[in-house]
Design a protein around this motif. Structure first.
Motif, mmCIF file in Angstrom:
data_model
loop_
_atom_site.group_PDB
_atom_site.id
_atom_site.type_symbol
_atom_site.label_atom_id
_atom_site.label_comp_id
_atom_site.label_asym_id
_atom_site.label_seq_id
_atom_site.Cartn_x
_atom_site.Cartn_y
_atom_site.Cartn_z
ATOM 1 N N GLY A 1 -0.619 10.574 8.408
ATOM 2 C CA GLY A 1 -1.324 9.339 8.576
ATOM 3 C C GLY A 1 -0.797 8.659 9.466
ATOM 4 O O GLY A 1 -1.238 7.961 10.742
ATOM 5 N N TRP B 1 -3.759 1.973 10.969
ATOM 6 C CA TRP B 1 -3.383 0.604 10.761
ATOM 7 C C TRP B 1 -2.638 -0.180 11.803
ATOM 8 O O TRP B 1 -2.859 -1.440 11.998
ATOM 9 C CB TRP B 1 -2.653 0.706 9.231
ATOM 10 C CG TRP B 1 -2.401 -0.850 8.892
ATOM 11 C CD1 TRP B 1 -3.209 -1.562 7.828
ATOM 12 C CD2 TRP B 1 -1.469 -1.499 8.997
ATOM 13 N NE1 TRP B 1 -2.742 -2.692 7.389
ATOM 14 C CE2 TRP B 1 -1.787 -2.895 8.100
ATOM 15 C CE3 TRP B 1 -0.120 -1.597 9.785
ATOM 16 C CZ2 TRP B 1 -0.543 -3.884 8.280
ATOM 17 C CZ3 TRP B 1 0.746 -2.700 9.755
ATOM 18 C CH2 TRP B 1 0.267 -4.041 9.134
ATOM 19 N N ALA C 1 0.798 -1.330 -0.022
ATOM 20 C CA ALA C 1 0.168 0.013 0.118
ATOM 21 C C ALA C 1 0.894 1.203 -0.026
ATOM 22 O O ALA C 1 2.078 1.203 0.256
ATOM 23 C CB ALA C 1 -1.011 -0.061 1.169
ATOM 24 N N ARG D 1 -4.808 9.154 4.870
ATOM 25 C CA ARG D 1 -6.197 8.517 4.994
ATOM 26 C C ARG D 1 -6.182 7.156 4.190
ATOM 27 O O ARG D 1 -5.220 7.068 3.415
ATOM 28 C CB ARG D 1 -7.133 9.204 4.424
ATOM 29 C CG ARG D 1 -7.099 9.884 3.136
ATOM 30 C CD ARG D 1 -8.534 10.767 2.765
ATOM 31 N NE ARG D 1 -8.352 12.072 3.354
ATOM 32 C CZ ARG D 1 -7.579 12.851 2.682
ATOM 33 N NH1 ARG D 1 -6.926 12.732 1.488
ATOM 34 N NH2 ARG D 1 -7.731 14.160 3.212
ATOM 35 N N ASP D 2 -7.011 6.510 4.673
ATOM 36 C CA ASP D 2 -7.198 5.140 3.892
ATOM 37 C C ASP D 2 -8.002 5.280 2.764
ATOM 38 O O ASP D 2 -8.755 6.178 2.669
ATOM 39 C CB ASP D 2 -8.122 4.146 4.814
ATOM 40 C CG ASP D 2 -7.070 3.638 6.013
ATOM 41 O OD1 ASP D 2 -5.898 3.852 6.124
ATOM 42 O OD2 ASP D 2 -7.795 3.270 7.063
ATOM 43 N N GLY D 3 -7.688 4.353 1.881
ATOM 44 C CA GLY D 3 -8.461 4.676 0.545
ATOM 45 C C GLY D 3 -7.588 4.150 -0.791
ATOM 46 O O GLY D 3 -6.956 3.018 -0.593
ATOM 47 N N GLU D 4 -7.737 4.904 -1.669
ATOM 48 C CA GLU D 4 -7.065 4.518 -2.729
ATOM 49 C C GLU D 4 -6.588 5.590 -3.529
ATOM 50 O O GLU D 4 -7.264 6.796 -3.656
ATOM 51 C CB GLU D 4 -8.139 3.793 -3.893
ATOM 52 C CG GLU D 4 -7.286 2.890 -4.933
ATOM 53 C CD GLU D 4 -8.473 2.225 -5.831
ATOM 54 O OE1 GLU D 4 -8.591 0.898 -5.998
ATOM 55 O OE2 GLU D 4 -9.233 2.866 -6.462
ATOM 56 N N VAL E 1 -2.976 3.795 3.081
ATOM 57 C CA VAL E 1 -3.355 3.578 4.362
ATOM 58 C C VAL E 1 -2.877 4.808 5.128
ATOM 59 O O VAL E 1 -1.669 5.270 4.683
ATOM 60 C CB VAL E 1 -2.664 2.195 5.000
ATOM 61 C CG1 VAL E 1 -3.145 0.814 4.314
ATOM 62 C CG2 VAL E 1 -1.277 2.134 4.653
ATOM 63 N N ALA E 2 -3.553 5.002 6.287
ATOM 64 C CA ALA E 2 -2.813 5.758 7.292
ATOM 65 C C ALA E 2 -2.248 5.014 8.187
ATOM 66 O O ALA E 2 -2.833 3.904 8.958
ATOM 67 C CB ALA E 2 -3.975 6.775 7.876
ATOM 68 N N PRO F 1 -3.846 0.628 -3.154
ATOM 69 C CA PRO F 1 -4.512 1.035 -1.795
ATOM 70 C C PRO F 1 -3.390 1.904 -1.041
ATOM 71 O O PRO F 1 -2.335 2.091 -1.378
ATOM 72 C CB PRO F 1 -4.370 -0.346 -1.127
ATOM 73 C CG PRO F 1 -4.237 -1.397 -2.357
ATOM 74 C CD PRO F 1 -3.531 -0.602 -3.342
ATOM 75 N N SER G 1 -0.186 7.050 3.333
ATOM 76 C CA SER G 1 -0.928 8.497 2.945
ATOM 77 C C SER G 1 -1.366 9.029 4.431
ATOM 78 O O SER G 1 -1.468 8.547 5.765
ATOM 79 C CB SER G 1 -1.833 8.257 1.933
ATOM 80 O OG SER G 1 -2.597 9.468 1.532
#
Length: 299
Positions: A210, A185, A142, A147-150, A180-181, A178, A145
């Motif tokens: 993040g 996580w 991943a 925030r989570d997401g894409e 992730v923060a 993908p 970042s």
């Protein structure tokens, strides 16, 4: 015939590296000649681990020809991880630092974060070459970042340096990965990182936000900053130093093999190797937690 010649030249360089000619090899610089003359993957032993590298690629060249890559930064990570329960390598590339730390620090669990699927595959291969380290290394595929997401992702456009993939700033890339923060996580897995290395090609500030989400503040950070990729490297450096100092970090930059204090963002250039430490944090492993989770590859 060309393949035989490549292997022969690689063999000569490998032997020379281990003998009295080593100091002369340190003057040998990576360039367009390397992929043509010594390119091709080969497995070597480096800092106590086995890794497959390509001497025709920038990182592999230094490991194969010079015998090391990012020596001062790797030494700093290993020193910081001496009492660490968890080390996070964000932008882990093919696993050089992650595996070196795992080998040198047997009490540390390593989370290797790599967004590029092709590079992550290479990382997993290198991890598999060291089966004794597998229980203590988790691969997270991943992008780090805020925030989570894409996110849109631009893979490296040159095989000469496969570590230049980065989150796209224009959002025009057709490739999505993908995101992730890292703070949430880690918290979801009952982990708290003591030491974090960031090499995320310009996304350093977002990755830190993040990581810090929810009050997660590691005691030591090793950051390769890429201000030259921002619209203004001066503004990028100012924001980065402000974010670090606000959270109690003292920042040093690497220059000529030594770490020097950074009192002002104006002293930083477009690309820097930084070490940030929170001296108020007990060095005895403030992030120590119970047994880490079983190793796994995450997407």
């Amino acid at each position: 015939m060309r393949r035989v010649a490549r292997r022969a030249l690689r063999a000569v360089l490998w032997v020379a590296r281990r003998g009295p000619l080593h100091r002369h090899l340190l003057r040998l610089r990576f360039g367009p000649w390397a992929p043509r003359l010594i390119g091709g993957r080969v497995t070597v032993r480096w800092r106590g681990v086995r890794v497959e590298v390509d001497p025709g690629e920038a990182h592999g060249f230094h490991v194969f020809v010079h015998g090391d890559y990012g020596g001062a930064e790797t030494d700093a990570c290993i020193e910081a991880c001496g009492t660490a329960a968890v080390f996070v390598d964000a932008g882990a590339h093919i696993g050089l630092m992650a595996l070196a730390v795992a080998q040198a620090c047997p009490a540390t669990h390593v989370v290797a974060v790599e967004a590029d699927a092709d590079v992550a595959r290479w990382l997993r291969h290198n991890l598999a070459l060291n089966p004794d380290l597998v229980p203590r290394v988790t691969v997270l595929e991943a992008a780090a970042s805020d925030r989570d997401g894409e996110v849109a992702f631009d893979a490296s456009v040159t095989p000469d340096n496969v570590g230049m993939g980065r989150i796209s700033t224009s959002d025009t890339s057709s490739r999505r990965v993908p995101a992730v923060a890292l703070g949430p996580w880690l918290a979801a897995r009952n982990l708290r990182a003591d030491v974090v290395k960031l090499d995320v090609e310009g996304a350093e500030i977002d990755a830190l936000e993040g990581l810090w989400a929810g009050g997660h503040t590691p005691r030591a950070l090793l950051i390769e900053s890429h201000g030259y990729l921002a619209a203004s490297s001066g503004e990028f450096n100012r924001r980065l130093l402000s974010a670090l100092s606000t959270r109690g970090y003292l920042v040093e930059r690497l220059g000529r093999g030594r770490w020097h204090p950074v009192p002002d963002a104006g002293e930083l250039g477009g690309r820097e190797h930084l070490r940030a430490v929170r001296p108020s944090v007990d060095g005895a492993g403030a992030g120590r937690h119970p047994q880490p989770p079983a190793p796994r590859s995450s997407r």
